[in-house]
Design an enzyme around this catalytic site. Sequence first.
Site, PDB file in Angstrom:
ATOM      1  N   SER A 141       0.909  -1.485  -0.066  1.00 41.04           N
ATOM      2  CA  SER A 141      -0.137   0.200  -0.137  1.00 41.04           C
ATOM      3  C   SER A 141       0.837   1.185   0.023  1.00 41.04           C
ATOM      4  O   SER A 141       1.956   1.194   0.390  1.00 41.04           O
ATOM      5  CB  SER A 141      -0.840   0.070   1.310  1.00 41.04           C
ATOM      6  N   TYR A 154      -1.179  -1.038  10.528  1.00 38.33           N
ATOM      7  CA  TYR A 154      -1.242  -1.272   9.229  1.00 38.33           C
ATOM      8  C   TYR A 154      -0.306  -0.570   8.334  1.00 38.33           C
ATOM      9  O   TYR A 154       0.022  -1.276   7.430  1.00 38.33           O
ATOM     10  CB  TYR A 154      -2.895  -0.676   8.908  1.00 38.33           C
TER      11      TYR A 154
END
Length: 270
Positions: A141, A154
């Site tokens: 990501s 995350y």
Amino acid sequence: MSSPKGTALITGASSGIGAVYADRLARRGYDLILVARNQQRLNAVADKLRGETGRQIAVLPADLNEKAGLAKVEAVLRDDPGITMLVNNAGIGSVASILQANVDTMEAMIDLNVTALTRLTYAAAPAFVARGTGTIINISSVVGIAVEALNGVYSASKSYVLSFGHSLQKDLAEKGVRVQTVLPGATATEFWDIAGYAPQKTSEITMSAEDCVDAALVGLDAGELVTIPGLHEEALWTRWEADRRDISPKFRNAKPAPRYGLASRSASAR
């Protein structure tokens, strides 16, 4: 008949980016093994693609947060000689800060985003090397770089995926195995419902899952090691990566840097 391109195993394949990878790879001529927890949704994806593409598509229901489920998928990757591609897409996220998030939830995130991805890669890589061919696509990501954007665990888990990919590329580049790390930005999937910020799905900066995957596959075809679909200024990444590699040898010093003043302290002690 089995596909001459072999079989792609895709995790998190029941929706979102994983389901789009399933669609695109089937249309490219791959047979598929689709992995996710929800068998009913997997069956729906598989039935649709069988009818539209004629490819052989198997479903493998498994919870990658459970040891038994993860071991089942690892065994398939090790033992099925027809598998030529692994797409490590399964993952979860959060927008909660350390003062809001539950630590057990964060541990489960690490288990899926880091541990499961690592174990599946370790199961696939030796099999690919033995056959002299294979492709591993790991979904990271942009928050692996823009780490302050969302939840810290995350972001850190996606930084791991990026770093892991660099190491895999070094280890496997001369052994016939391609490794691509994909860094999506905000993408219109159920990720945001689970992460706790559903409005992001309709933001003007949010990309469709179809555009994200289509760009990633063009990047794969072009030989990109890292693909960032939403980054228009490619030179920014090229410079970032060059600077990272340039600074690495400069860490190799037995003495602390002069700015810490330890040399003068040692001299006065004598």
